[in-house]
Design a protein around this motif. Sequence first.
Motif, PDB file in Angstrom:
ATOM      1  N   ASP A  10       0.832  -1.210   0.000  1.00 55.68           N
ATOM      2  CA  ASP A  10       0.000   0.000   0.000  1.00 55.68           C
ATOM      3  C   ASP A  10       0.866   1.260   0.000  1.00 55.68           C
ATOM      4  O   ASP A  10       0.572   2.233  -0.699  1.00 55.68           O
ATOM      5  CB  ASP A  10      -0.914   0.037   1.224  1.00 55.68           C
ATOM      6  N   ILE A  11       1.932   1.231   0.787  1.00 55.44           N
ATOM      7  CA  ILE A  11       2.831   2.384   0.863  1.00 55.44           C
ATOM      8  C   ILE A  11       3.524   2.599  -0.482  1.00 55.44           C
ATOM      9  O   ILE A  11       3.611   3.728  -0.967  1.00 55.44           O
ATOM     10  CB  ILE A  11       3.850   2.200   1.997  1.00 55.44           C
ATOM     11  N   ALA A  12       3.992   1.527  -1.102  1.00 60.41           N
ATOM     12  CA  ALA A  12       4.624   1.630  -2.416  1.00 60.41           C
ATOM     13  C   ALA A  12       3.649   2.214  -3.434  1.00 60.41           C
ATOM     14  O   ALA A  12       4.023   3.057  -4.258  1.00 60.41           O
ATOM     15  CB  ALA A  12       5.136   0.273  -2.879  1.00 60.41           C
ATOM     16  N   ALA A  13       2.388   1.791  -3.372  1.00 64.49           N
ATOM     17  CA  ALA A  13       1.372   2.312  -4.295  1.00 64.49           C
ATOM     18  C   ALA A  13       1.146   3.804  -4.050  1.00 64.49           C
ATOM     19  O   ALA A  13       1.002   4.581  -5.008  1.00 64.49           O
ATOM     20  CB  ALA A  13       0.064   1.543  -4.134  1.00 64.49           C
ATOM     21  N   ASP A  14       1.141   4.224  -2.794  1.00 63.84           N
ATOM     22  CA  ASP A  14       0.940   5.634  -2.486  1.00 63.84           C
ATOM     23  C   ASP A  14       2.124   6.474  -2.971  1.00 63.84           C
ATOM     24  O   ASP A  14       1.931   7.543  -3.554  1.00 63.84           O
ATOM     25  CB  ASP A  14       0.720   5.839  -0.985  1.00 63.84           C
ATOM     26  N   ILE A  15       3.339   5.984  -2.752  1.00 56.57           N
ATOM     27  CA  ILE A  15       4.516   6.719  -3.223  1.00 56.57           C
ATOM     28  C   ILE A  15       4.504   6.806  -4.749  1.00 56.57           C
ATOM     29  O   ILE A  15       4.804   7.865  -5.314  1.00 56.57           O
ATOM     30  CB  ILE A  15       5.812   6.068  -2.706  1.00 56.57           C
ATOM     31  N   THR A  16       4.123   5.714  -5.413  1.00 51.61           N
ATOM     32  CA  THR A  16       4.017   5.728  -6.872  1.00 51.61           C
ATOM     33  C   THR A  16       3.003   6.781  -7.321  1.00 51.61           C
ATOM     34  O   THR A  16       3.248   7.529  -8.272  1.00 51.61           O
ATOM     35  CB  THR A  16       3.617   4.336  -7.404  1.00 51.61           C
ATOM     36  N   ALA A  17       1.859   6.849  -6.642  1.00 53.75           N
ATOM     37  CA  ALA A  17       0.841   7.850  -6.979  1.00 53.75           C
ATOM     38  C   ALA A  17       1.384   9.260  -6.776  1.00 53.75           C
ATOM     39  O   ALA A  17       1.106  10.164  -7.582  1.00 53.75           O
ATOM     40  CB  ALA A  17      -0.412   7.631  -6.129  1.00 53.75           C
ATOM     41  N   ARG A  18       2.180   9.458  -5.727  1.00 50.75           N
ATOM     42  CA  ARG A  18       2.769  10.779  -5.475  1.00 50.75           C
ATOM     43  C   ARG A  18       3.765  11.140  -6.577  1.00 50.75           C
ATOM     44  O   ARG A  18       3.870  12.307  -6.967  1.00 50.75           O
ATOM     45  CB  ARG A  18       3.449  10.813  -4.107  1.00 50.75           C
ATOM     46  N   ILE A  19       4.490  10.153  -7.066  1.00 48.93           N
ATOM     47  CA  ILE A  19       5.433  10.394  -8.166  1.00 48.93           C
ATOM     48  C   ILE A  19       4.650  10.758  -9.428  1.00 48.93           C
ATOM     49  O   ILE A  19       4.975  11.725 -10.121  1.00 48.93           O
ATOM     50  CB  ILE A  19       6.333   9.162  -8.396  1.00 48.93           C
ATOM     51  N   GLU A  20       3.599   9.987  -9.717  1.00 47.66           N
ATOM     52  CA  GLU A  20       2.804  10.228 -10.925  1.00 47.66           C
ATOM     53  C   GLU A  20       2.093  11.580 -10.886  1.00 47.66           C
ATOM     54  O   GLU A  20       1.883  12.207 -11.916  1.00 47.66           O
ATOM     55  CB  GLU A  20       1.809   9.088 -11.132  1.00 47.66           C
ATOM     56  N   SER A  21       1.728  12.042  -9.681  1.00 47.89           N
ATOM     57  CA  SER A  21       1.047  13.331  -9.554  1.00 47.89           C
ATOM     58  C   SER A  21       2.016  14.509  -9.613  1.00 47.89           C
ATOM     59  O   SER A  21       1.596  15.660  -9.690  1.00 47.89           O
ATOM     60  CB  SER A  21       0.271  13.389  -8.238  1.00 47.89           C
ATOM     61  N   GLY A  22       3.322  14.202  -9.552  1.00 52.25           N
ATOM     62  CA  GLY A  22       4.314  15.262  -9.606  1.00 52.25           C
ATOM     63  C   GLY A  22       4.794  15.735  -8.251  1.00 52.25           C
ATOM     64  O   GLY A  22       5.635  16.634  -8.163  1.00 52.25           O
ATOM     65  N   GLU A  23       4.269  15.163  -7.181  1.00 58.50           N
ATOM     66  CA  GLU A  23       4.725  15.560  -5.841  1.00 58.50           C
ATOM     67  C   GLU A  23       6.210  15.242  -5.667  1.00 58.50           C
ATOM     68  O   GLU A  23       6.950  16.022  -5.084  1.00 58.50           O
ATOM     69  CB  GLU A  23       3.896  14.846  -4.769  1.00 58.50           C
ATOM     70  N   TYR A  24       6.615  14.074  -6.165  1.00 63.08           N
ATOM     71  CA  TYR A  24       8.032  13.706  -6.199  1.00 63.08           C
ATOM     72  C   TYR A  24       8.456  13.702  -7.661  1.00 63.08           C
ATOM     73  O   TYR A  24       8.012  12.869  -8.439  1.00 63.08           O
ATOM     74  CB  TYR A  24       8.271  12.326  -5.582  1.00 63.08           C
ATOM     75  N   GLN A  25       9.280  14.652  -8.044  1.00 60.52           N
ATOM     76  CA  GLN A  25       9.734  14.807  -9.428  1.00 60.52           C
ATOM     77  C   GLN A  25      10.863  13.826  -9.733  1.00 60.52           C
ATOM     78  O   GLN A  25      11.569  13.384  -8.826  1.00 60.52           O
ATOM     79  CB  GLN A  25      10.249  16.232  -9.639  1.00 60.52           C
ATOM     80  N   PRO A  26      11.075  13.493 -11.021  1.00 61.58           N
ATOM     81  CA  PRO A  26      12.234  12.669 -11.387  1.00 61.58           C
ATOM     82  C   PRO A  26      13.524  13.312 -10.867  1.00 61.58           C
ATOM     83  O   PRO A  26      13.709  14.529 -10.971  1.00 61.58           O
ATOM     84  CB  PRO A  26      12.205  12.672 -12.919  1.00 61.58           C
ATOM     85  N   GLY A  27      14.353  12.496 -10.246  1.00 60.42           N
ATOM     86  CA  GLY A  27      15.596  12.981  -9.660  1.00 60.42           C
ATOM     87  C   GLY A  27      15.468  13.435  -8.218  1.00 60.42           C
ATOM     88  O   GLY A  27      16.474  13.674  -7.550  1.00 60.42           O
ATOM     89  N   ALA A  28      14.237  13.551  -7.723  1.00 58.66           N
ATOM     90  CA  ALA A  28      14.026  13.999  -6.343  1.00 58.66           C
ATOM     91  C   ALA A  28      14.381  12.900  -5.357  1.00 58.66           C
ATOM     92  O   ALA A  28      14.146  11.719  -5.615  1.00 58.66           O
ATOM     93  CB  ALA A  28      12.570  14.423  -6.145  1.00 58.66           C
ATOM     94  N   LYS A  29      14.909  13.308  -4.237  1.00 62.96           N
ATOM     95  CA  LYS A  29      15.250  12.365  -3.169  1.00 62.96           C
ATOM     96  C   LYS A  29      13.998  12.057  -2.358  1.00 62.96           C
ATOM     97  O   LYS A  29      13.257  12.966  -1.977  1.00 62.96           O
ATOM     98  CB  LYS A  29      16.329  12.962  -2.273  1.00 62.96           C
ATOM     99  N   LEU A  30      13.758  10.771  -2.114  1.00 60.73           N
ATOM    100  CA  LEU A  30      12.636  10.376  -1.266  1.00 60.73           C
ATOM    101  C   LEU A  30      13.001  10.611   0.195  1.00 60.73           C
ATOM    102  O   LEU A  30      14.189  10.630   0.545  1.00 60.73           O
ATOM    103  CB  LEU A  30      12.309   8.893  -1.455  1.00 60.73           C
ATOM    104  N   PRO A  31      11.998  10.742   1.061  1.00 57.28           N
ATOM    105  CA  PRO A  31      12.293  10.812   2.491  1.00 57.28           C
ATOM    106  C   PRO A  31      13.022   9.537   2.945  1.00 57.28           C
ATOM    107  O   PRO A  31      12.898   8.484   2.315  1.00 57.28           O
ATOM    108  CB  PRO A  31      10.900  10.902   3.134  1.00 57.28           C
ATOM    109  N   SER A  32      13.745   9.641   4.042  1.00 52.34           N
ATOM    110  CA  SER A  32      14.461   8.485   4.584  1.00 52.34           C
ATOM    111  C   SER A  32      13.463   7.425   5.055  1.00 52.34           C
ATOM    112  O   SER A  32      12.272   7.705   5.228  1.00 52.34           O
ATOM    113  CB  SER A  32      15.327   8.918   5.767  1.00 52.34           C
ATOM    114  N   TYR A  33      13.966   6.220   5.297  1.00 54.36           N
ATOM    115  CA  TYR A  33      13.096   5.148   5.810  1.00 54.36           C
ATOM    116  C   TYR A  33      12.447   5.576   7.118  1.00 54.36           C
ATOM    117  O   TYR A  33      11.263   5.311   7.349  1.00 54.36           O
ATOM    118  CB  TYR A  33      13.883   3.855   6.037  1.00 54.36           C
ATOM    119  N   THR A  34      13.199   6.232   7.979  1.00 54.02           N
ATOM    120  CA  THR A  34      12.657   6.694   9.256  1.00 54.02           C
ATOM    121  C   THR A  34      11.539   7.711   9.024  1.00 54.02           C
ATOM    122  O   THR A  34      10.473   7.635   9.650  1.00 54.02           O
ATOM    123  CB  THR A  34      13.761   7.305  10.125  1.00 54.02           C
ATOM    124  N   GLN A  35      11.774   8.652   8.109  1.00 51.01           N
ATOM    125  CA  GLN A  35      10.752   9.655   7.812  1.00 51.01           C
ATOM    126  C   GLN A  35       9.516   9.017   7.187  1.00 51.01           C
ATOM    127  O   GLN A  35       8.382   9.399   7.515  1.00 51.01           O
ATOM    128  CB  GLN A  35      11.315  10.727   6.879  1.00 51.01           C
TER     129      GLN A  35
END
Length: 78
Positions: A10-35
């Motif tokens: 579910d988390i992977a699907a949400d992060i994928t949706a955030r990438i597709e929506s542009g919240e996380y742009q190509p080349g952007a660093k994801l939050p750390s595992y802790t975050q």
Amino acid sequence: MPAIPLSYVDIAADITARIESGEYQPGAKLPSYTQLGDLYSVSFSTAARAVALLRDRGVVVGAPGRGVFVRERDAGES
């Protein structure tokens, strides 16, 4: 009754949706595992499994010692 925590899928699907929506742009660093664990109210290992799934799917790439980044799109991709 407390909410059921999200699964790593579910988390992977949400992060994928955030990438597709542009919240996380190509080349952007994801939050750390802790975050990510704090963001989704899950353990470090669940967050790590979600990111590993994204890495397996080619959505993100890891840079040892630097973090995990959204994969840049190839020239032929939309």
